[in-house]
Design an enzyme around this catalytic site. Structure first.
Site, PDB file in Angstrom:
ATOM      1  N   TYR A 180       3.922   6.217  11.155  1.00  0.00           N
ATOM      2  CA  TYR A 180       4.279   4.863  11.585  1.00  0.00           C
ATOM      3  C   TYR A 180       5.109   4.081  10.569  1.00  0.00           C
ATOM      4  O   TYR A 180       5.550   2.984  10.867  1.00  0.00           O
ATOM      5  CB  TYR A 180       3.006   4.064  11.907  1.00  0.00           C
ATOM      6  CG  TYR A 180       1.980   4.000  10.794  1.00  0.00           C
ATOM      7  CD1 TYR A 180       2.114   3.114   9.725  1.00  0.00           C
ATOM      8  CD2 TYR A 180       0.862   4.832  10.807  1.00  0.00           C
ATOM      9  CE1 TYR A 180       1.178   3.058   8.706  1.00  0.00           C
ATOM     10  CE2 TYR A 180      -0.088   4.784   9.795  1.00  0.00           C
ATOM     11  CZ  TYR A 180       0.070   3.899   8.756  1.00  0.00           C
ATOM     12  OH  TYR A 180      -0.857   3.850   7.739  1.00  0.00           O
TER      13      TYR A 180
ATOM     14  N   HIS B  68      -3.892   4.345   4.432  1.00  0.00           N
ATOM     15  CA  HIS B  68      -4.993   3.382   4.520  1.00  0.00           C
ATOM     16  C   HIS B  68      -6.251   3.989   3.910  1.00  0.00           C
ATOM     17  O   HIS B  68      -6.930   3.379   3.090  1.00  0.00           O
ATOM     18  CB  HIS B  68      -5.226   3.010   5.978  1.00  0.00           C
ATOM     19  CG  HIS B  68      -6.404   2.127   6.192  1.00  0.00           C
ATOM     20  ND1 HIS B  68      -6.430   0.811   5.797  1.00  0.00           N
ATOM     21  CD2 HIS B  68      -7.622   2.373   6.756  1.00  0.00           C
ATOM     22  CE1 HIS B  68      -7.614   0.284   6.092  1.00  0.00           C
ATOM     23  NE2 HIS B  68      -8.346   1.208   6.674  1.00  0.00           N
TER      24      HIS B  68
ATOM     25  N   ARG C 115       0.866  -1.188   0.000  1.00  0.00           N
ATOM     26  CA  ARG C 115       0.000   0.000   0.000  1.00  0.00           C
ATOM     27  C   ARG C 115       0.897   1.231   0.000  1.00  0.00           C
ATOM     28  O   ARG C 115       1.426   1.638   1.031  1.00  0.00           O
ATOM     29  CB  ARG C 115      -0.891  -0.028   1.241  1.00  0.00           C
ATOM     30  CG  ARG C 115      -2.042   0.966   1.227  1.00  0.00           C
ATOM     31  CD  ARG C 115      -2.618   1.100   2.620  1.00  0.00           C
ATOM     32  NE  ARG C 115      -1.761   1.950   3.450  1.00  0.00           N
ATOM     33  CZ  ARG C 115      -1.661   1.861   4.769  1.00  0.00           C
ATOM     34  NH1 ARG C 115      -2.315   0.924   5.423  1.00  0.00           N
ATOM     35  NH2 ARG C 115      -0.870   2.695   5.438  1.00  0.00           N
TER      36      ARG C 115
END
Length: 370
Positions: free
Chosen positions: A269, A260, A256
């Site tokens: 993160y 998200h 990805r």
């Protein structure tokens, strides 16, 4: 870090070189230059659609958007393997699959603009609308597959989900049922390495594909950024299902590249070095390199492909911004398959509430009943 061990099926190298495989090559023997070019154009167009939808969200035209950047090969390769009578049960990120299925680009964003409870009629394209509840669509796919089995047709269901969904009970229950009754269903897991902010290694200390054999379901682990390998694996799984072989689990190892959803900030993160490494595995670039070596990429082809992508983006933008607001009372239209007294009472009460603001929804309600 991606695992390119022998267990990972790869037919297209990072440099765009075709890698022979005696087991998988027969399943993609029809992929000549024009066929590969069609897959490339699909990926370029859906990437452009995705970029435009992200821009629309940033500009306040969409409430939310789940980008698919980096996962084009996994979605295009699998979707183009399907027959029109196969039924797709997606999560919320399979917008490229919807594009392949013929869903209007403006309908893809209808839900994300808040204009409808679902974007399209599933029965017109044999694709369910996005499942927001994580993993629930695997149960729906298994149930549909059991119905196809009992109808004695060779149509197949395919369920799309991410690595995070494999920790949900629904997914495990679906695989138990599918294995028990040898349902014609394909479980297609796009392992994009992140379940929102949790890396896949937290929930899976072994390859995700290793879980399926415990249910009695054979699995394939493929390079999800290799559109040729994805197409081959999906064709194999579909053939098994059509011929009575039961379910197959496919783990497409991909990444990805974006957030998200547009409400997420992956810089909080994710290590930038990881993102940079995966950019070298870009699925569109890899196929472009192969097509260049085959002489299929010319300035004219590049211009035509860019024009197709820009036209799709323009259609999306115009359709999104020009979307009419829904009639407030339409929220009741598809709650149940048939009307019932309780729902009609709620509709009437809501119409009265709207009327208290001096609106004309009461007359619209009267016209509906007439």
């Amino acid at each position: 870090m991606i695992d390119f061990s022998p267990q990972l099926v790869q037919l297209l190298s990072l440099d765009g070189e075709r890698m022979p495989s005696g087991d998988f090559d027969p399943w993609v023997a029809d992929l000549d230059g024009p066929a590969l070019l069609a897959l490339y154009r699909d990926m370029v167009v859906v990437r452009r659609i995705d970029t435009e939808a992200t821009a629309l969200q940033r500009q306040g035209e969409l409430g939310l958007w789940p980008p698919l950047l980096g996962q084009e090969a996994a979605q295009i390769g699998s979707a183009r393997a399907l027959r029109s009578d196969d039924f797709i049960f997606p999560s919320y990120r399979e917008n490229a699959v919807a594009y392949c299925r013929g869903v209007k680009v403006s309908d893809i964003v209808k839900v994300w603009r808040g204009n409808a409870q679902s974007g399209w009629d599933p029965y017109t394209v044999n694709m369910a609308t996005p499942a927001i509840i994580i993993g629930a669509q695997t149960l729906h796919a298994t149930g549909w597959a059991l119905g196809a089995q009992r109808d004695e047709v060779d149509s197949v269901a395919i369920a799309y989900f991410g690595d995070g969904a494999t920790s949900e009970g629904d997914v495990h229950e679906a695989m138990v049922f599918a294995a028990s009754f040898q349902a014609p269903v394909v479980f297609f897991c796009q392992n994009n390495q992140w379940a929102i902010s949790e890396p896949v290694g937290v929930q899976a200390h072994r390859n995700i594909a290793d879980r399926a054999p415990g249910f009695g379901i054979p699995s394939l682990r493929i390079d999800g950024n290799d559109v040729i390998a994805v197409l081959a694996a999906t064709r194999i799984a579909l053939d098994r299902a059509r011929t009575g072989g039961g379910p197959t689990f496919i783990e497409a190892v991909t990444y990805r590249m974006g957030p998200h959803t547009t409400a997420d900030d992956p810089t909080r993160y994710r290590d930038p070095a990881e993102l940079a490494e995966w950019k070298t595995r870009d699925p569109v670039l890899r196929l472009h390199r192969l097509l260049t070596s085959l002489g299929e990429i010319t300035p004219e082809v590049e211009a035509e492909t860019a024009a197709l992508a820009d036209a799709a983006a323009a259609e999306l933008r115009a359709g999104c911004i020009g979307m009419a607001d829904p009639e407030p009372l339409s929220v009741f239209d598809h709650v149940y398959a048939t009307p019932n007294a309780t729902l009609e009472r709620q509709r009437s009460d809501y119409a009265g509430y709207l009327t208290s603001f001096g609106t004309e929804h009461d007359s619209a309600e009267q016209n509906r009943k007439a």
